[in-house]
Structure formats: structure tokens, C-alpha cells
Design an enzyme around this catalytic site. Structure first.
Site, PDB file in Angstrom:
ATOM      1  CG  HIS A 196     -34.423  31.495   5.100  1.00 12.75           C
ATOM      2  ND1 HIS A 196     -33.158  30.981   5.200  1.00 12.75           N
ATOM      3  CD2 HIS A 196     -35.235  30.632   5.763  1.00 12.75           C
ATOM      4  CE1 HIS A 196     -33.193  29.854   5.891  1.00 12.75           C
ATOM      5  NE2 HIS A 196     -34.431  29.619   6.236  1.00 12.75           N
ATOM      6  CD  GLU A 251     -32.847  26.239   6.265  1.00  8.46           C
ATOM      7  OE1 GLU A 251     -34.065  26.108   6.025  1.00  8.46           O
ATOM      8  OE2 GLU A 251     -32.403  27.145   7.002  1.00  8.46           O
ATOM      9  CD  GLU A 288     -37.678  31.812   9.332  1.00  5.07           C
ATOM     10  OE1 GLU A 288     -37.324  30.917  10.134  1.00  5.07           O
ATOM     11  OE2 GLU A 288     -37.870  31.603   8.122  1.00  5.07           O
ATOM     12  CG  HIS A 289     -32.635  31.177  10.280  1.00  8.68           C
ATOM     13  ND1 HIS A 289     -32.010  30.020  10.678  1.00  8.68           N
ATOM     14  CD2 HIS A 289     -33.510  30.801   9.304  1.00  8.68           C
ATOM     15  CE1 HIS A 289     -32.465  28.991   9.982  1.00  8.68           C
ATOM     16  NE2 HIS A 289     -33.381  29.441   9.130  1.00  8.68           N
TER      17      HIS A 289
END
Length: 501
Positions: free
Chosen positions: A129, A209, A132-133
Site C-alpha cells: 500500500h 490513513e 502504491e502511494h
């Protein structure tokens, strides 16, 4: 992200439909899929156009019962407008799958990478993840701002998501701007340099997040039931990951993780909408260097073992969030359709047994539903409810009664007919959305190396019998279940772990 399929009402663009299965993390939010998986494993039967056609690849056609003996050549001739689906594998190992939709103004483009939290261990949990960012944070030729501005200037949408078992970067634009979208996505995929300053800022974003998810009880519940069913296994890890890993991972370890997973043979380019295949083929070769042979690291998706743990997390909130999970079926199982239909009948919609009994008749809950998830080597079947702590024990007793009745009596003729119609009509409705089709074509190719077929999917549901569905119901509910509780501490919080089936 999840793309919906038949009765899926996932919180994902209101399209929600992906197998994830479990949940998905985008750059901006986490979206959850509750109910049926849209992705299916069956291959399209291509038609040969005869002379002067170009051979794209050779493949074996699979039906519900396994591989056929014959190999067929996938062929096309651009002048034949009835050929609408295309597949090509390049010398680099990169795969391209595309669905042409000539009556559209737009085209959806996705870059699917076969990496998610299932590929991580305890020390790397969260890196899929995080990577991905970081791919949005610039390349040697584009800053993070320039990436955003170039696509905003043409009115295109750009986003990405990470799930348990895949990562996808995608755009939607008018068809005339497809080359610009391919240019930008390929630059991000191939050349993201993750400068230290941007990395540190994005580290803070991802930690926020994680904090946001921790403040969302339904998200906490979804993560906890996954951990209970796949205890001490990669699939039981959260998508966002361990905050300590995010805090202390360095640029070198992140780049190494990307290098180990972002390579052509681990990637699928999926396109749906208005485009010319010859031109698309050239653009993929040009921007993704697909014509060049490439070394292919060996990456295996781990096998899974179902556990029957009970896990809980007390939170000072008004509702209790209660889940149960059983081992399901694999992504390419011939029981895929039967399990989706069983899920629909038990808890897939307003006419389902759980909704009608627990909500409509007894008024115990606002939300109750069941949903399956499918992975390459395993699958899950889950039941979720959010309700007052005072009603947990009564809910568990009713749930136990409904599941026992479901197993003993099986699905009814009317439930079977309704679920099949809902499933087929949902397929047809979603086939009119090029973003939805891009996602299902991409995921099916990524996970099963097949080209998705609406007709094969439709036939899979229409050919189901009561015996097919009842067999999978008995198989799934004969297994031990995992369970979880999130909510305020009270005397009967663990009632879900004591359900007798």
C-alpha cells in the site's frame, strides 16, 4: 477496490465489484466489498477471422470442468469490427487485455500488479500500500504536481488502490487522450524515484490513513475477522499494515520491495472503452518497453490454512460489530457461482433470509449481510452485523437458527431463480460500464491468466442447479468458523464465538 457483481452493494464508487475480497485501500479511502465477487475465471472463446489475420497468442480454453484438450489461436483482423476482445502477451512477459466498446466516448485504463498484503511478511506488512502511494510522488521527468496537472488538464481521472492480493493504478479519459494516460501511468510504474522529502511526507499521510481506519469500527471489524480466519498468515494481515513498519522503513527497503514485485510478467494492462487495438498495441510497446525480454523473479502466492479463532477489540462506541467467517472456495473453483448464489440467498439483499428475519421480523439490526471473497488459493464466506450491545446474544441465537435451517432445508426454488436472475442482470448492467469492465478484465487475467467473458459468466449462473448450491452450502458450513467482536465491553460480547451450528 472491489467491483461488484450481482448483488454486491460495495462502498466503492457505487460500482463496488472486485473480488477482493475483504477490503481495498485507495489513495484516498478504504472501500469495502460486502457480498458477491464480480470477477470470474472463465475464458472468452475468440473467433478466427481467417486469412490475413494476425496471431496474438496461443491459449487453452477452459470451461467449468477444466482444460479442453485443444489449443486455439487467438486471432484478429482490425477491419473486422465484430472482434471486440483482445489479448496479447509481449516478449517482456507483460500481458495486455482489452475490451472495445465503440459506442462510448471514453476509455478506462488500468495497470494491475500482482502484489498486495498477501505477499508481505510481518516485517514488510503495509509496503504494498505504501508503494502504491509513493508512485504518485514523482519521476525524473515529472514532479508529483505535474503528474496531477497533466491529467487534470485533459479532464481525466487518476487513482489507485491496493487490496489483499493486487494493486491497480487507473485512469478514465476521453478516448482521444488514451496516449497521454498511458504515458503518465507507464512513467509512474517504471520510473517512480520516491525522493526522500516526498517519502517522508507520504509516510505521514499513510499513518493518518491508518488512524482514520482505526476510528471506523466496520473497518476494524473487517480487519479483525480476517486475522481470526487466517491467524498468523499473510492473508490475515491488514492492507494498511503495521504502523511501526511504515514509521521505520527506509527508501532502500521500499525500492527493493517494488523491484521484487513490479516487473512485466507480474503485471497486466487492462483497457475497456473506445480505442483502436493496433494503436493501443503500439502505445504499450512504446511506453512500457514491452517488446524487450525481461528477467522474471519467482513470486508465489502463499497457500492458506483456515483457523477458527475468536478475536475481539473493545471500543467506546454505541454499536457492536459482530462477524463470522468460514473457509470458502478458490477464485477459479467450479463452485464459484454456487457459493455466490448461496450468499445471495442467505444475506445478499433485502429479500435474503438474514435481512428478512433479523432486521425486518425482529428489528434487531440496521445492517446484516453475508459476502464471499475469492483468492488464488483459498476463499472466505462471511456474515456481518452491526447492532446494539444489548441485542448481541439474541442476534447470535437467531443467526444460529437461520444458518442451521439454511443447511438443513437448502435453497428453495424461488431463491435459486431470484439469485440467478439478480446475478445475470447485474453482470449485464455492469458490462455497460467501461471502468467496471476494465477492472474485471484486468483482475481475471491477473489471477487466472484468462480473458473474461460475460457470456461464460452468465452461463455459469444460468446452468446452476439446486444440488450444486446445496452441496456448497453443506461444504462451507461443515467447517469450523472464526469470529470477531468490536464494540463496548459487556457481559455477552463473546456470544458469537459460542454459536452452535
Amino acid at each position: 477496490m472491489r467491483l461488484p457483481h450481482n448483488n454486491v452493494v460495495a462502498r466503492y464508487d457505487r460500482l463496488a465489484r472486485q473480488g477482493q475480497c475483504g477490503s481495498v485501500r485507495t489513495r484516498n479511502k478504504k472501500y469495502k466489498r460486502r457480498r458477491v465477487n464480480f470477477d470470474t475465471p472463465h475464458a472468452t472463446h475468440f473467433t478466427s477471422t481467417g486469412k490475413n489475420s494476425t496471431i496474438l497468442s496461443e491459449y487453452r480454453v477452459e470451461n467449468r470442468h477444466g482444460w479442453s484438450d485443444a489449443c486455439r489461436r487467438v486471432t484478429f483482423r482490425p477491419t473486422e469490427r465484430f472482434i471486440m476482445e483482445f489479448f496479447k502477451q509481449y516478449p517482456s512477459g507483460l500481458r495486455l487485455v482489452a475490451k472495445r466498446m465503440d459506442n462510448f466516448y471514453t476509455v478506462s485504463l488500468g495497470v494491475y500488479v500482482d502484489v498486495g498484503s498477501i505477499c508481505e511478511d510481518a516485517s514488510t506488512n503495509g509496503l504494498s500500500h505504501f508503494v502504491e502511494h509513493l508512485l504518485f510522488k514523482g519521476t525524473p521527468t515529472r514532479s508529483s504536481l505535474q503528474i496531477s496537472e497533466e491529467l487534470d488538464d485533459i479532464g481525466a481521472n487518476l487513482n489507485a488502490f491496493t487490496s489483499k492480493d493486487s494493486t491497480c493504478f487507473y485512469t478514465k479519459s476521453v478516448s482521444e487522450d488514451l496516449e497521454k494516460c498511458i504515458d503518465v501511468l507507464s512513467d509512474m510504474y517504471l520510473n517512480a524515484d520516491m525522493p526522500e522529502g516526498e517519502l517522508e511526507k507520504e509516510r505521514g499521510v499513510v499513518l493518518e490513513e491508518i488512524n482514520m481506519a482505526e476510528d471506523t469500527p466496520e473497518d476494524v471489524s473487517a480487519d479483525l475477522i480476517g486475522q481470526a480466519l487466517y491467524f498468523d498468515e499473510p492473508l490475515g494481515q491488514t492492507i494498511l499494515g503495521n504502523p511501526e513498519n511504515i514509521k521505520y522503513c527506509d527508501r532502500h527497503s521500499i525500492l527493493k520491495y517494488k523491484q521484487n514485485h513490479y516487473f512485466p510478467a507480474n503485471t497486466v494492462i487492462a483497457v475497456a472503452g473506445k480505442f483502436d487495438f493496433d494503436e493501443l498495441d503500439k502505445l504499450v510497446v512504446k511506453y512500457f518497453h514491452a517488446g524487450e525480454p525481461c528477467a522474471t523473479p519467482h513470486v508465489d502466492e502463499p497457500e492458506c490454512e483456515y483457523k477458527s479463532k475468536f478475536l475481539h477489540k473493545f471500543k467506546d462506541i454505541n454499536q457492536s460489530h459482530v462477524e463470522l467467517a468460514w473457509g470458502g472456495v478458490k477464485y477459479d473453483s467450479d463452485k464459484f457461482y454456487a457459493l455466490n448464489v448461496a450468499c445471495n440467498a442467505l444475506g445478499g439483499g433485502m429479500s435474503s433470509r438474514l435481512f428478512q428475519s433479523i432486521r425486518e421480523k425482529h428489528g434487531l439490526v440496521y445492517t446484516v449481510y453475508s459476502y464471499p471473497s475469492f483468492y488464488r488459493n483459498c476463499g472466505t464466506f462471511e456474515v456481518y452485523a452491526g447492532l446494539s450491545p444489548d441485542n448481541v446474544e439474541k442476534y447470535c441465537a437467531l443467526l444460529s437458527d437461520e444458518i442451521r435451517r439454511f443447511v438443513d432445508e437448502g435453497i428453495t426454488d424461488r431463491e435459486l431463480a431470484r439469485a440467478k436472475v439478480q446475478s445475470v442482470n447485474s453482470i449485464l448492467m455492469n458490462s455497460e460500464n467501461n471502468m467496471s469492465l476494465m477492472r474485471v478484465f484486468g483482475r481475471v487475467m491477473l489471477k487466472s491468466d484468462k480473458v473474461y467473458s460475460v457470456e461464460a459468466d452468465r452461463n455459469g449462473y444460468e446452468s446452476l442447479t439446486k444440488d450444486d448450491v446445496n452441496a456448497v452450502i453443506r461444504e462451507v458450513f461443515a467447517r469450523s468458523f472464526a469470529s470477531s467482536y468490536v464494540g463496548p465491553k459487556h457481559k455477552g460480547f463473546d456470544a458469537v464465538s459460542k454459536i452452535k451450528l
